[in-house]
Design an enzyme around this catalytic site. Structure first.
Site, PDB file in Angstrom:
ATOM      1  CE  LYS A 135      -2.033  -1.051   3.896  1.00 17.26           C
ATOM      2  NZ  LYS A 135      -1.300  -2.292   4.208  1.00 17.26           N
ATOM      3  NE  ARG A 158      -4.723  -0.777   9.701  1.00 19.49           N
ATOM      4  CZ  ARG A 158      -3.546  -0.420   9.175  1.00 19.49           C
ATOM      5  NH1 ARG A 158      -3.410   0.712   8.542  1.00 19.49           N
ATOM      6  NH2 ARG A 158      -2.524  -1.220   9.299  1.00 19.49           N
ATOM      7  NE  ARG A 165       7.801  -2.182   6.094  1.00 16.08           N
ATOM      8  CZ  ARG A 165       6.504  -2.059   6.345  1.00 16.08           C
ATOM      9  NH1 ARG A 165       5.713  -1.571   5.433  1.00 16.08           N
ATOM     10  NH2 ARG A 165       6.011  -2.434   7.495  1.00 16.08           N
ATOM     11  NE  ARG A 202       6.131  -0.135  10.142  1.00 13.32           N
ATOM     12  CZ  ARG A 202       4.974  -0.207   9.485  1.00 13.32           C
ATOM     13  NH1 ARG A 202       4.861   0.390   8.303  1.00 13.32           N
ATOM     14  NH2 ARG A 202       3.955  -0.835   9.995  1.00 13.32           N
ATOM     15  NE  ARG A 241       2.011  -4.540  11.179  1.00 15.01           N
ATOM     16  CZ  ARG A 241       3.137  -4.409  10.466  1.00 15.01           C
ATOM     17  NH1 ARG A 241       4.290  -4.816  10.958  1.00 15.01           N
ATOM     18  NH2 ARG A 241       3.104  -3.862   9.286  1.00 15.01           N
TER      19      ARG A 241
HETATM   20  P1  AP5 Z   1       4.827  -1.562   1.794  1.00 16.09           P
HETATM   21  O1  AP5 Z   1       4.494  -0.744   0.610  1.00 16.09           O
HETATM   22  O2  AP5 Z   1       5.578  -0.928   2.912  1.00 16.09           O
HETATM   23  O3  AP5 Z   1       3.537  -2.346   2.346  1.00 16.09           O
HETATM   24  P2  AP5 Z   1       2.274  -1.801   3.151  1.00 16.09           P
HETATM   25  O4  AP5 Z   1       1.086  -2.484   2.585  1.00 16.09           O
HETATM   26  O5  AP5 Z   1       2.269  -0.309   3.178  1.00 16.09           O
HETATM   27  O6  AP5 Z   1       2.601  -2.410   4.561  1.00 16.09           O
HETATM   28  P3  AP5 Z   1       2.509  -1.784   6.033  1.00 16.09           P
HETATM   29  O7  AP5 Z   1       3.231  -2.757   6.936  1.00 16.09           O
HETATM   30  O8  AP5 Z   1       3.019  -0.378   6.075  1.00 16.09           O
HETATM   31  O9  AP5 Z   1       1.032  -1.819   6.297  1.00 16.09           O
HETATM   32  P4  AP5 Z   1       0.349  -1.807   7.662  1.00 16.09           P
HETATM   33  O10 AP5 Z   1      -1.044  -1.631   7.221  1.00 16.09           O
HETATM   34  O11 AP5 Z   1       0.604  -2.967   8.543  1.00 16.09           O
HETATM   35  O12 AP5 Z   1       1.088  -0.622   8.448  1.00 16.09           O
HETATM   36  P5  AP5 Z   1       0.659   0.840   8.808  1.00 16.09           P
HETATM   37  O13 AP5 Z   1       1.864   1.680   8.825  1.00 16.09           O
HETATM   38  O14 AP5 Z   1      -0.510   1.279   7.997  1.00 16.09           O
HETATM   39  O15 AP5 Z   1       5.666  -2.832   1.224  1.00 16.09           O
HETATM   40  C1  AP5 Z   1       6.212  -3.818   2.111  1.00 16.09           C
HETATM   41  C2  AP5 Z   1       7.594  -4.289   1.593  1.00 16.09           C
HETATM   42  O16 AP5 Z   1       7.399  -5.001   0.378  1.00 16.09           O
HETATM   43  C3  AP5 Z   1       8.555  -3.149   1.272  1.00 16.09           C
HETATM   44  O17 AP5 Z   1       9.831  -3.552   1.615  1.00 16.09           O
HETATM   45  C4  AP5 Z   1       8.419  -2.956  -0.261  1.00 16.09           C
HETATM   46  O18 AP5 Z   1       9.610  -2.477  -0.840  1.00 16.09           O
HETATM   47  C5  AP5 Z   1       8.105  -4.381  -0.703  1.00 16.09           C
HETATM   48  N1  AP5 Z   1       7.193  -4.431  -1.852  1.00 16.09           N
HETATM   49  C6  AP5 Z   1       6.066  -3.671  -2.055  1.00 16.09           C
HETATM   50  N2  AP5 Z   1       5.457  -4.043  -3.202  1.00 16.09           N
HETATM   51  C7  AP5 Z   1       6.208  -5.062  -3.725  1.00 16.09           C
HETATM   52  C8  AP5 Z   1       6.076  -5.853  -4.902  1.00 16.09           C
HETATM   53  N3  AP5 Z   1       5.066  -5.680  -5.776  1.00 16.09           N
HETATM   54  N4  AP5 Z   1       7.015  -6.812  -5.120  1.00 16.09           N
HETATM   55  C9  AP5 Z   1       8.054  -6.988  -4.245  1.00 16.09           C
HETATM   56  N5  AP5 Z   1       8.215  -6.260  -3.112  1.00 16.09           N
HETATM   57  C10 AP5 Z   1       7.307  -5.310  -2.866  1.00 16.09           C
HETATM   58  O19 AP5 Z   1       0.085   0.674  10.302  1.00 16.09           O
HETATM   59  C11 AP5 Z   1       0.977   0.429  11.386  1.00 16.09           C
HETATM   60  C12 AP5 Z   1       0.190   0.456  12.686  1.00 16.09           C
HETATM   61  O20 AP5 Z   1      -0.414   1.767  12.881  1.00 16.09           O
HETATM   62  C13 AP5 Z   1      -0.999  -0.513  12.783  1.00 16.09           C
HETATM   63  O21 AP5 Z   1      -0.580  -1.802  13.211  1.00 16.09           O
HETATM   64  C14 AP5 Z   1      -1.883   0.194  13.823  1.00 16.09           C
HETATM   65  O22 AP5 Z   1      -1.385  -0.004  15.136  1.00 16.09           O
HETATM   66  C15 AP5 Z   1      -1.724   1.663  13.467  1.00 16.09           C
HETATM   67  N6  AP5 Z   1      -2.714   2.124  12.492  1.00 16.09           N
HETATM   68  C16 AP5 Z   1      -2.462   2.579  11.228  1.00 16.09           C
HETATM   69  N7  AP5 Z   1      -3.595   2.924  10.614  1.00 16.09           N
HETATM   70  C17 AP5 Z   1      -4.604   2.703  11.481  1.00 16.09           C
HETATM   71  C18 AP5 Z   1      -6.022   2.857  11.415  1.00 16.09           C
HETATM   72  N8  AP5 Z   1      -6.621   3.310  10.293  1.00 16.09           N
HETATM   73  N9  AP5 Z   1      -6.761   2.511  12.496  1.00 16.09           N
HETATM   74  C19 AP5 Z   1      -6.167   2.080  13.625  1.00 16.09           C
HETATM   75  N10 AP5 Z   1      -4.819   1.879  13.758  1.00 16.09           N
HETATM   76  C20 AP5 Z   1      -4.047   2.201  12.695  1.00 16.09           C
END
Ligand code: AP5
Length: 221
Positions: free
Chosen positions: A19, A94, A133, A166, A177
């Protein structure tokens, strides 16, 4: 999409689906901000703000931050001037309550969600992606040690800031997660499918292919 109203795009998908990677690309292409709820929480944690302190334990455990805190934060972010032309929303909504709140917040501006992209990736791939990552401190630019390495190790190509791993990317927290995602967020796929707004993208393809297909899936994209 030129001349149209604001364009708000929602990205859905499991942790590690890509994402953040795709949000950066789409935001640049659409010339709108990339709003990552996770990144905003992490920045607040770093500066030890009240919001950061409220979110801290939830992030560490891989649980969702309570809806009222998260919705308040997004309300403030969407009120900023740079969202006038829309935004790419990465990680919000979410939960069903957040999806409802988003409709209200956009409705107050005479806007609506333009498209929802569901980036689908096999669970086994997610762990491999998250364990390799690296992210930049300044703006959350995303790298992978094998699939998308930075030009110079440990340094962001875009803004030169140091890269870090992270603390919630440990195997145990990632597994939790993913479970939280399946329980609390995956139901939104059906919610947006019923509204005819969802496009499923095969996120297991190379980054550039996913980017191309994501952009093509946007209205008039
Ligand atoms: P990346 O693009 O970083 O993946 P992502 O889907 O963004 O993964 P996240 O871990 O950031 O998502 P998340 O939803 O768990 O975390 P968030 O920060 O939102 O790609 C991942 C890796 O793969 C990278 O190394 C990239 O280079 C590689 N890659 C990407 N595409 C690829 C491809 N096609 N082929 C090969 N490699 C590839 O949330 C963190 C925390 O914040 C949550 O746990 C929660 O506690 C809180 N939080 C955030 N939002 C909310 C909400 N709305 N409500 C409540 N709590 C929330």
């Amino acid at each position: 999409m030129e001349g149209a109203g604001p364009v708000f795009v929602v990205l859905l998908g499991a942790p590690g689906a890509g994402k953040g990677t795709q949000a950066k690309y789409l935001a640049k292409a659409l010339e709108v901000p990339h709003i990552s709820s996770g990144h905003i929480f992490r920045v607040n944690l770093q500066v030890d703000s009240e919001l950061g302190r409220k979110a801290s334990d939830y992030l560490a455990r891989g649980e969702l931050v309570p809806d009222d805190v998260t919705i308040g934060m997004i309300r403030d972010r969407l009120a900023q001037a740079d969202c006038g032309r829309g935004a790419v929303l990465d990680g919000f909504p979410r939960t069903p309550a957040q999806a409802e709140a988003l409709d209200e917040l956009l409705g107050e501006r005479g806007a609506r969600v333009a498209a929802v992209l569901y980036i689908k990736v096999d669970e086994a791939v997610l762990i491999q992606r998250l364990s390799g990552r690296w992210m930049c401190r300044q703006a959350g630019h995303v790298y992978h040690q094998l699939f998308n390495p930075p030009k110079a190790p440990g340094v962001c190509d875009v803004d030169g800031s140091p890269l870090y791993q992270r603390s919630d990317d440990t195997e145990e927290t990632v597994a939790h997660r993913i479970a939280v995602y399946l329980r609390q967020t995956a139901p939104l796929i059906e919610h947006y499918r019923k509204r005819g707004q969802i496009t499923e993208i095969d996120g297991g393809q190379p980054i550039e292919v996913v980017s191309r297909q994501s952009l093509a899936a946007l209205p008039e994209g």
